[in-house]
Design a protein around this motif. Structure first.
Motif, short mmCIF file in Angstrom:
data_model
loop_
_atom_site.label_atom_id
_atom_site.label_comp_id
_atom_site.label_asym_id
_atom_site.label_seq_id
_atom_site.Cartn_x
_atom_site.Cartn_y
_atom_site.Cartn_z
N PRO A 214 0.83 -1.21 0.00
CA PRO A 214 0.00 0.00 0.00
C PRO A 214 0.86 1.25 0.00
O PRO A 214 1.97 1.28 0.52
N GLY A 215 0.34 2.29 -0.62
CA GLY A 215 1.06 3.56 -0.69
C GLY A 215 0.09 4.73 -0.68
O GLY A 215 -1.11 4.56 -0.44
N ASP A 216 0.61 5.89 -0.98
CA ASP A 216 -0.21 7.11 -0.95
C ASP A 216 -0.78 7.47 -2.33
O ASP A 216 -1.61 8.36 -2.44
N GLY A 217 -0.30 6.80 -3.38
CA GLY A 217 -0.75 7.15 -4.72
C GLY A 217 -2.05 6.45 -5.09
O GLY A 217 -2.81 6.00 -4.23
N ASN A 218 -2.27 6.34 -6.39
CA ASN A 218 -3.50 5.71 -6.88
C ASN A 218 -3.30 4.23 -7.15
O ASN A 218 -4.28 3.53 -7.45
N GLN A 219 -2.07 3.76 -7.06
CA GLN A 219 -1.79 2.35 -7.35
C GLN A 219 -0.79 1.81 -6.33
O GLN A 219 0.13 2.52 -5.92
N PRO A 220 -0.96 0.55 -5.91
CA PRO A 220 0.00 -0.03 -4.96
C PRO A 220 1.39 -0.13 -5.59
O PRO A 220 1.54 -0.28 -6.81
N ALA A 221 2.40 -0.02 -4.75
CA ALA A 221 3.77 -0.26 -5.20
C ALA A 221 4.05 -1.76 -5.21
O ALA A 221 3.29 -2.55 -4.65
N VAL A 222 5.12 -2.14 -5.86
CA VAL A 222 5.52 -3.54 -5.94
C VAL A 222 6.85 -3.73 -5.20
O VAL A 222 7.80 -2.99 -5.44
N ARG A 223 6.86 -4.68 -4.28
CA ARG A 223 8.12 -5.10 -3.68
C ARG A 223 8.59 -6.34 -4.41
O ARG A 223 7.95 -7.38 -4.37
N ASP A 224 9.72 -6.23 -5.09
CA ASP A 224 10.21 -7.29 -5.96
C ASP A 224 11.52 -7.84 -5.40
O ASP A 224 12.57 -7.22 -5.54
N GLU A 225 11.46 -9.00 -4.76
CA GLU A 225 12.67 -9.61 -4.21
C GLU A 225 13.51 -10.28 -5.30
O GLU A 225 14.61 -10.75 -5.02
N GLY A 226 12.99 -10.31 -6.52
CA GLY A 226 13.79 -10.81 -7.63
C GLY A 226 14.59 -9.72 -8.32
O GLY A 226 15.40 -10.00 -9.21
N TYR A 227 14.35 -8.47 -7.97
CA TYR A 227 15.09 -7.32 -8.48
C TYR A 227 15.17 -7.32 -10.01
O TYR A 227 16.22 -7.12 -10.59
N GLY A 228 14.04 -7.55 -10.65
CA GLY A 228 13.99 -7.50 -12.10
C GLY A 228 14.17 -8.82 -12.79
O GLY A 228 14.14 -8.89 -14.03
N TYR A 229 14.36 -9.89 -12.02
CA TYR A 229 14.45 -11.22 -12.66
C TYR A 229 13.18 -11.51 -13.45
O TYR A 229 13.23 -12.03 -14.56
N TYR A 230 12.04 -11.17 -12.88
CA TYR A 230 10.77 -11.25 -13.60
C TYR A 230 10.35 -9.84 -14.05
O TYR A 230 10.47 -8.88 -13.29
N ALA A 231 9.86 -9.73 -15.28
CA ALA A 231 9.23 -8.49 -15.74
C ALA A 231 7.81 -8.48 -15.19
O ALA A 231 7.01 -9.38 -15.46
N ILE A 232 7.49 -7.46 -14.40
CA ILE A 232 6.22 -7.44 -13.66
C ILE A 232 5.27 -6.40 -14.24
O ILE A 232 5.63 -5.23 -14.39
N GLN A 233 4.07 -6.85 -14.57
CA GLN A 233 2.99 -5.94 -14.95
C GLN A 233 2.12 -5.68 -13.72
O GLN A 233 1.53 -6.62 -13.16
N ASN A 234 2.05 -4.44 -13.31
CA ASN A 234 1.31 -4.09 -12.10
C ASN A 234 -0.10 -3.64 -12.46
O ASN A 234 -0.31 -2.51 -12.92
N ARG A 235 -1.07 -4.51 -12.27
CA ARG A 235 -2.47 -4.18 -12.53
C ARG A 235 -3.28 -4.12 -11.23
O ARG A 235 -4.52 -4.18 -11.26
N MET A 236 -2.61 -4.00 -10.10
CA MET A 236 -3.30 -3.95 -8.81
C MET A 236 -3.95 -2.58 -8.60
O MET A 236 -3.52 -1.59 -9.20
N VAL A 237 -4.97 -2.57 -7.74
CA VAL A 237 -5.66 -1.32 -7.44
C VAL A 237 -5.58 -1.05 -5.94
O VAL A 237 -5.49 -1.98 -5.13
N LEU A 238 -5.62 0.24 -5.58
CA LEU A 238 -5.55 0.66 -4.18
C LEU A 238 -6.94 1.15 -3.76
O LEU A 238 -7.53 2.00 -4.43
N ARG A 239 -7.47 0.60 -2.68
CA ARG A 239 -8.81 0.95 -2.24
C ARG A 239 -8.82 1.26 -0.74
O ARG A 239 -7.92 0.88 0.00
N ASN A 240 -9.87 1.92 -0.32
CA ASN A 240 -10.04 2.25 1.10
C ASN A 240 -10.71 1.14 1.87
O ASN A 240 -10.60 1.07 3.11
#
Length: 501
Positions: A214-240
């Motif tokens: 969760p973050g302050d913007g309109n979309q959640p951030a991604v924590r990536d422990e692979g550091y780019g090993y996988y190319a990640i498409q972030n389609r998650m939504v942030l809600r109240n």
């Protein structure tokens, strides 16, 4: 640096393990001596006492209607005298009980103090400004215990030593093990069942964790422990409000799509993926953690082999904890990937690299034959116990227990590697009654229709005596029935009077 390695989460337990074992086993675990420790041989148990034990254990077996489906063997670990047997030489699928011979073979061939090295080499020493002009070569040895805190420590150490930039690639040499990712059928099977792939450069069980944060913007951030090993498409939504969830799907070989609902001010949601190219995963994690610490890395992680004849300079050497501590985590929590890592490693050390399934089988078989069991009296097919082609007898598993227990320099470490009844590991929620708490230390095993329990029981009435035992059931309908049989038999061993002559 003042501390040469990161502190292990179980360090306090290890520092005081002798006191803990005395408390848990009523003093029996460490008070037992033997001829090697300067005590006279213990007296044998009386015939009436052994007959009483037989009646107790047969009553448990008959209570569940078990005849051919169960194998039991019990013996006095100090004298080696058999105390009870039922189908003791009949072979059964051991499930994770297979890990006991793997642990023993590794301790036998590698030695209890062996540490798995991971070496970082360079063509030339870094400049005065901390710049490595060429690539950094990383050579793995199959360390099954290298986790995030280890990688953090490596990156912290390199930055603290003055490394500022790597102008070449990170070349990853995992040739100490046979590459599994070339077997596409195996890779697809591992992905389907979310099982990791073996590699001489293993990291965090070769599982990549990604999470929606969760973050302050309109979309959640991604924590990536692979550091780019996988190319990640972030389609998650942030809600109240609403139910938080994460849905992670693979996209091709190296792509992931994240969908889901993350709540503002709520917790993150994580997902795990099998790294299909484990060495590259290691390289991306190393690069990412170095960059986090301000070390520039111009190149990319790539696989490659460093010929033994090439003269390289050692930039950094990371070592695992001693093997006794590595097998402790395996014995208590029964991680299948760690067991297979040890299986490949002992094969490579015994018969030369690369480590393979066949060499692991050969090394384990050699160890068991060395205990006095003919090669045709058992079958070894893997190190984790997932294979139903593994076949062991209750007598053989007790012989493994006796072999480790009989060595004074290994005894305490071996006991600490087993789950303790009602206390920790896979026995944390079993045998926790007042009589049995802490008095059974054993390795569990479970598959559909298969269950096993093998280890050491400390009788309440037989002061300073330890009983090696193994219970194996195959073909039972409900797994809880297998646990119940094992629990009752182990409890009878603890409560047994054990009268001696």
């Amino acid at each position: 640096m003042s501390d040469p390695r990161p502190r292990h989460p179980l360090a306090d337990w290890r520092l005081d393990r002798r006191r803990a074992l005395r408390v848990l086993s009523g003093g029996a675990a460490l008070a037992i001596g033997g001829p090697a420790l300067g005590r006279e041989t213990a007296p044998p148990f009386t015939e009436d006492s052994l007959a009483d034990l037989g009646r107790r254990l047969h009553a448990v077996r008959r209570r569940f209607g078990l005849q051919r489906a169960i194998g039991i063997h019990v013996e006095d670990l100090e004298t080696g005298a058999p105390l009870f047997g039922h189908n003791a030489d009949r072979t059964y699928v051991p499930a994770s009980g297979m890990k006991l011979p793997i642990m023993a073979a590794c301790l036998h061939y590698l030695g209890p103090s062996y540490r798995f090295p991971t070496r970082l080499l360079v063509d030339a020493a870094p400049t005065e400004d901390g710049v490595v002009e060429g690539p950094v070569y990383v050579i793995g040895s199959g360390d099954p215990s290298l986790q995030r805190h280890d990688m953090d420590f490596i990156a912290d150490s390199l930055a603290a030593f003055g490394l500022t930039e790597i102008r070449g690639d990170i070349v990853l040499d995992d040739s100490f093990f046979e590459a599994q990712e070339t077997d596409q059928a195996l890779v697809r099977r591992r992905i389907r069942y979310k099982e990791p792939i073996q590699s001489a450069l293993g990291y965090h069980w070769n599982k990549v964790e990604v999470a929606g944060v969760p973050g302050d913007g309109n979309q959640p951030a991604v924590r990536d422990e692979g550091y780019g090993y996988y190319a990640i498409q972030n389609r998650m939504v942030l809600r109240n409000s609403g139910r938080p969830y994460i849905l992670a799907q693979r996209r091709g070989t190296r792509g992931i799509r994240l969908q889901g609902r993350i709540l503002r001010g709520g917790n993150e949601r994580a997902a795990l993926f099998t790294a299909t190219e484990p060495a590259l995963y290691f390289g991306y994690a190393l690069k990412g953690k170095l960059v986090e610490r301000g070390v520039q890395v111009a190149g990319e992680p790539r696989r490659g082999t460093v010929p033994a004849r090439d003269r390289k300079l050692l930039l950094y050497r990371h070592e695992s904890a001693p093997l006794t501590q590595v097998v402790e985590a395996l014995g208590k929590y029964s991680n299948n990937w760690s067991a297979e890592q040890l299986f490949f490693a002992v094969g490579a050390h015994r018969w030369g690299p690369p480590g393979t399934l066949e060499k692991g089988v050969r090394a384990t078989e050699e160890y068991l034959v060395g205990l006095g069991f003919p090669a045709d009296s058992f079958a070894v097919d893997d190190g984790s116990g997932l294979s139903r082609k593994n076949r062991l007898s209750a007598r053989l598993l007790v012989a493994v227990v006796r072999d480790l227990y009989s060595q004074p320099e290994l005894r305490t470490d071996f006991l600490c590697s087993l789950a303790v009844s009602g206390v920790d590991g896979t026995l944390a929620r079993r045998l926790w009654g007042e009589a049995t708490l802490g008095r059974v230390m054993a390795k569990t095993g479970s598959l559909s229709g298969v269950s096993s329990l093998s280890g050491v029981a400390f009788p309440l009435a037989a002061e300073n005596r330890a009983l090696g035992f193994s219970v194996m059931t195959n073909g039972i309908r409900n797994s809880w029935n297998g646990d119940a049989v094992e629990n009752l038999i182990a409890a009878e061993l603890v409560k047994w009077g054990g009268v001696t002559t």
